[in-house]
Every structure is written in C-alpha cells, then in structure tokens.
Design a protein around this motif. Structure first.
Motif, PDB file in Angstrom:
ATOM      1  N   VAL A 124       0.870  -1.189   0.000  1.00  0.00           N
ATOM      2  CA  VAL A 124       0.000   0.000   0.000  1.00  0.00           C
ATOM      3  C   VAL A 124       0.901   1.231   0.000  1.00  0.00           C
ATOM      4  CG1 VAL A 124      -1.718   1.314   1.298  1.00  0.00           C
ATOM      5  CG2 VAL A 124      -1.880  -1.178   1.185  1.00  0.00           C
ATOM      6  N   ARG A 125       0.659   2.153  -0.907  1.00  0.00           N
ATOM      7  CA  ARG A 125       1.587   3.268  -1.071  1.00  0.00           C
ATOM      8  C   ARG A 125       1.151   4.539  -0.371  1.00  0.00           C
ATOM      9  NH1 ARG A 125       5.495   0.823  -1.263  1.00  0.00           N
ATOM     10  NH2 ARG A 125       6.576   2.781  -1.661  1.00  0.00           N
ATOM     11  N   ARG A 126      -0.121   4.665  -0.016  1.00  0.00           N
ATOM     12  CA  ARG A 126      -0.620   5.924   0.525  1.00  0.00           C
ATOM     13  C   ARG A 126      -1.417   5.682   1.807  1.00  0.00           C
ATOM     14  NH1 ARG A 126      -0.613   6.188  -4.981  1.00  0.00           N
ATOM     15  NH2 ARG A 126      -2.576   5.046  -5.122  1.00  0.00           N
ATOM     16  N   VAL A 127      -1.103   6.483   2.829  1.00  0.00           N
ATOM     17  CA  VAL A 127      -1.768   6.372   4.128  1.00  0.00           C
ATOM     18  C   VAL A 127      -2.145   7.769   4.602  1.00  0.00           C
ATOM     19  CG1 VAL A 127      -1.484   5.749   6.565  1.00  0.00           C
ATOM     20  CG2 VAL A 127      -0.531   4.266   4.777  1.00  0.00           C
ATOM     21  N   ILE A 128      -3.363   7.898   5.116  1.00  0.00           N
ATOM     22  CA  ILE A 128      -3.794   9.124   5.791  1.00  0.00           C
ATOM     23  C   ILE A 128      -4.053   8.757   7.242  1.00  0.00           C
ATOM     24  CG2 ILE A 128      -5.557  10.934   5.943  1.00  0.00           C
ATOM     25  CD1 ILE A 128      -5.950  10.615   2.914  1.00  0.00           C
ATOM     26  N   THR A 153      -0.233  11.547   4.705  1.00  0.00           N
ATOM     27  CA  THR A 153      -0.647  12.829   5.284  1.00  0.00           C
ATOM     28  C   THR A 153      -1.168  12.549   6.681  1.00  0.00           C
ATOM     29  OG1 THR A 153      -1.292  13.691   3.116  1.00  0.00           O
ATOM     30  CG2 THR A 153      -2.128  14.859   5.045  1.00  0.00           C
ATOM     31  N   SER A 154      -0.651  13.272   7.658  1.00  0.00           N
ATOM     32  CA  SER A 154      -1.191  13.222   9.020  1.00  0.00           C
ATOM     33  C   SER A 154      -2.032  14.469   9.236  1.00  0.00           C
ATOM     34  CB  SER A 154      -0.063  13.170  10.057  1.00  0.00           C
ATOM     35  OG  SER A 154       0.607  11.933  10.019  1.00  0.00           O
ATOM     36  N   LEU A 155      -3.250  14.261   9.685  1.00  0.00           N
ATOM     37  CA  LEU A 155      -4.168  15.380   9.912  1.00  0.00           C
ATOM     38  C   LEU A 155      -4.400  15.526  11.411  1.00  0.00           C
ATOM     39  CD1 LEU A 155      -6.765  14.717   7.070  1.00  0.00           C
ATOM     40  CD2 LEU A 155      -4.828  16.293   7.059  1.00  0.00           C
ATOM     41  N   ARG A 156      -4.022  16.692  11.936  1.00  0.00           N
ATOM     42  CA  ARG A 156      -4.187  16.957  13.371  1.00  0.00           C
ATOM     43  C   ARG A 156      -5.505  17.692  13.592  1.00  0.00           C
ATOM     44  NH1 ARG A 156       1.972  19.093  14.032  1.00  0.00           N
ATOM     45  NH2 ARG A 156       2.988  17.049  14.143  1.00  0.00           N
TER      46      ARG A 156
END
Length: 335
Positions: free
Chosen positions: A109-113, A164-167
């Motif tokens: 898996v190449r993309r993680v949010i 992308t990490s979303l705070r």
C-alpha cells in the motif's frame, strides 16, 4: 482502487466514508464496533468486523480487496480516560497502529492518511498553533498519537510510503443530510454533551475549570464541522494520488470559542435553558487550542463550507433529536 477506512463505523470515520462514497470512491470499512455503529456504514459499503491490531487480518483484507490506500481512524480518544488507562491507550493508539502500518508496508500500500490530534501540542506557547510548534503532549492520548506520527514518518522514509497526518482540533456537528452523527451516549465532546442536555437526555452540562487564563476563565477550542473535516480527508487523498509530498496538517478554522460561549450558543439555538454546573479543572486540559490554518488551505484543494458555530450546533441538535426519536420508536415497538 479500494480505500480501506479503519474505524469507519465511528463518528469521524463514518462521515469520511460518506464523503468518499459521494466522491465516487470504492470504500471498505474495518471496525471492531467497540465504539462504532453498524448503522453508520452506508449501504453498498462493505464492513468487516475485526481488530485493526490483528496484522494478519489487515494483510488479508488488503490483498483480498485490492486496497490501494488506508485512512486510519481506529483509536481511543477520551483524554481523561487516557490518564486513568495509559497502557490501554498506548496499546490501542500506538501498538495497533503499528500493525496497520506494517500491513501497509508488507502488502505494498503506497498511501496512508493518519488521524492525529491537536493534543500533540500540549500547552502551546502561542495563541494560534502552527504545525511546526513544539510537540509536548500533556496526556497519554496526545503522546500515543504523537508516537504514531513519528512511526509513520519513519516508515515512510524507510519504505517509500506517501502519507498525510491530519491533526484535528475539536470536531463537532453532524452530516447536514442526517446520514451520520456522533452516536455514542457517553461521549465527552462539549457540543454533543450540550446537545444531549438540550434534548433532555442529560440533566445538564458540567464545565470543568473556570480559572483558566482566558477572557471568561473557561477553555477555548477551535471547533471544526465534521463534514468539513471529512472533505479534508478526501482532498488529502487526491493530493497524495497526484504525487504530493508527505505532510502534516492542522484541521480547524483558525478561531476559538470558550466553553461558556459554546454552551450559550447551544442554549440559544435549541431554545432550552438547561442547567450548568461549574466544577474544578480536569487533568490534561490545556487552556487554549486554536489552529493555524494557512498550510491546509494552501496545500489542499479544500475550502470549508460549514464554518459557522450556529450551523455546527444546529446539525448536532438535529442529529440528537433524530436519535431520541429512534429510541422512542424502539421502546414503543418493544412494548
């Protein structure tokens, strides 16, 4: 391509599933239903009931369903509870998150949010908090999330993940179309609690701390509508697919309201003057958390559509009343 949403039967997760489906995405939900609700998963979206900490299960799901991206929500989120049960929070929010990231890496898996939190900042030294402010969480919840942010960044560096990490700052409200909302009876979020009080499900609202260094002595928070937050996840996914670099972004509106101000708005919008009790501070609550939003607005194709506290409260109240009607109907049919 299939997007796997862990915790997709929960509050924020279910709204993001709706936003993904509305955008034409193929979505699969993994949730243990410990705090999530099966009914919040929309028709046509597959639900696998299981533990995200089960790495073998996550790998099987990724391989069987051709998962191309993972949006990871599944976590424990109650700050006071994290202080009483720190090891449980490190297990739920850090150890189990490692299993998800490991499955992503091993299965290609190449993309993680990643669903993170403003709690990573602790008690910031500035009124408006930018992403580069020092991270000094003051409770196990914030620490467990920060550890997961570090883990994701390290895994991305070693294995080529895009993320992308979303705070999140304070999330509130409900889907304007009434498809989902905060459904946990024992929720601790202020607008949910006040909406329950206005709907007669609670005796009132308890305000914890009136001696903070704020204009009215109560904590100040930046409240973001859950549907705007869900839209930010979709925008983050689009950006990653277009080759955007790894990034951490605050999710808020850039303005704050005190606890007393929020309670007053709920009273005004609902027309109910419910009781309010003033109590001592709770451990782990910083005085003020307001997001700097320049980065998210410049980096994502995202413009909030529900940046209005009255609208947030109105949608929360509508959802609460809908839940109350369903409960009454259930009691009537049972009798």
């Amino acid at each position: 391509m299939t997007v796997l949403v862990t915790g997709g039967a929960g509050y924020i997760g279910s709204h993001t599933v709706l936003a993904l489906v509305d955008a034409g995405e193929k979505v699969l939900v993994l949730d243990d239903l410990s705090t999530g609700h099966r009914r919040l998963v929309p028709d046509g979206v597959g639900l696998i009931v299981g533990d995200v900490g089960d790495g073998a299960l996550v790998r099987r799901i990724v391989e069987q369903y051709g998962v191309s991206e993972i949006i990871h929500f599944a976590a424990r989120i109650v700050v006071p509870e994290s202080i009483l049960d720190p090891l449980g929070y490190y297990l739920g929010n850090t150890v189990k998150t490692r299993a998800v990231f490991e499955a992503a890496v091993s299965c290609g898996v190449r993309r993680v949010i990643f669903s993170s939190t403003a709690a990573v900042y602790g008690e910031p030294r500035v009124a408006i908090i930018g992403e580069d402010e020092p991270k000094a969480p003051i409770n196990p919840y914030g620490r467990s999330k920060l550890m997961s942010e570090w883990m994701l960044a390290d895994a991305a560096c070693a294995h080529g993940l895009s993320y992308t990490s979303l705070r999140y700052f304070n999330v509130a409200g409900a889907d304007p179309a009434g498809r989902s909302g905060q459904s946990s009876k024992n929720a601790t979020h202020l607008i949910k609690v006040a909406s329950q009080a206005a709907s007669g499900e609670r005796r009132g609202v308890e305000i914890f701390g009136t001696d903070y260094p704020t204009p009215d002595g109560t904590c100040i928070r930046d409240y973001i509508h859950v549907s705007d937050l869900a839209a930010a996840h979709v925008a983050a996914l689009v950006r990653l697919r277009a080759g955007g670099p790894n990034m951490t972004l605050n999710c808020g509106y850039g303005r704050g309201y005190s606890v007393k101000e929020v309670v007053d708005v709920v009273k005004r919008v609902s027309g109910v003057d419910f009781p309010v009790t003033l109590s001592p501070r709770r451990p782990g609550d910083p005085p003020c958390l307001i997001a700097s939003v320049e980065r998210i607005r410049s980096e994502l194709d995202w413009t909030p559509k529900l940046d209005d506290l009255d609208a947030i409260v109105r949608h929360a109240l509508d959802w609460e009343r809908r839940l109350a009607r369903k409960e009454l109907a259930g009691h009537a049919s049972a009798s």
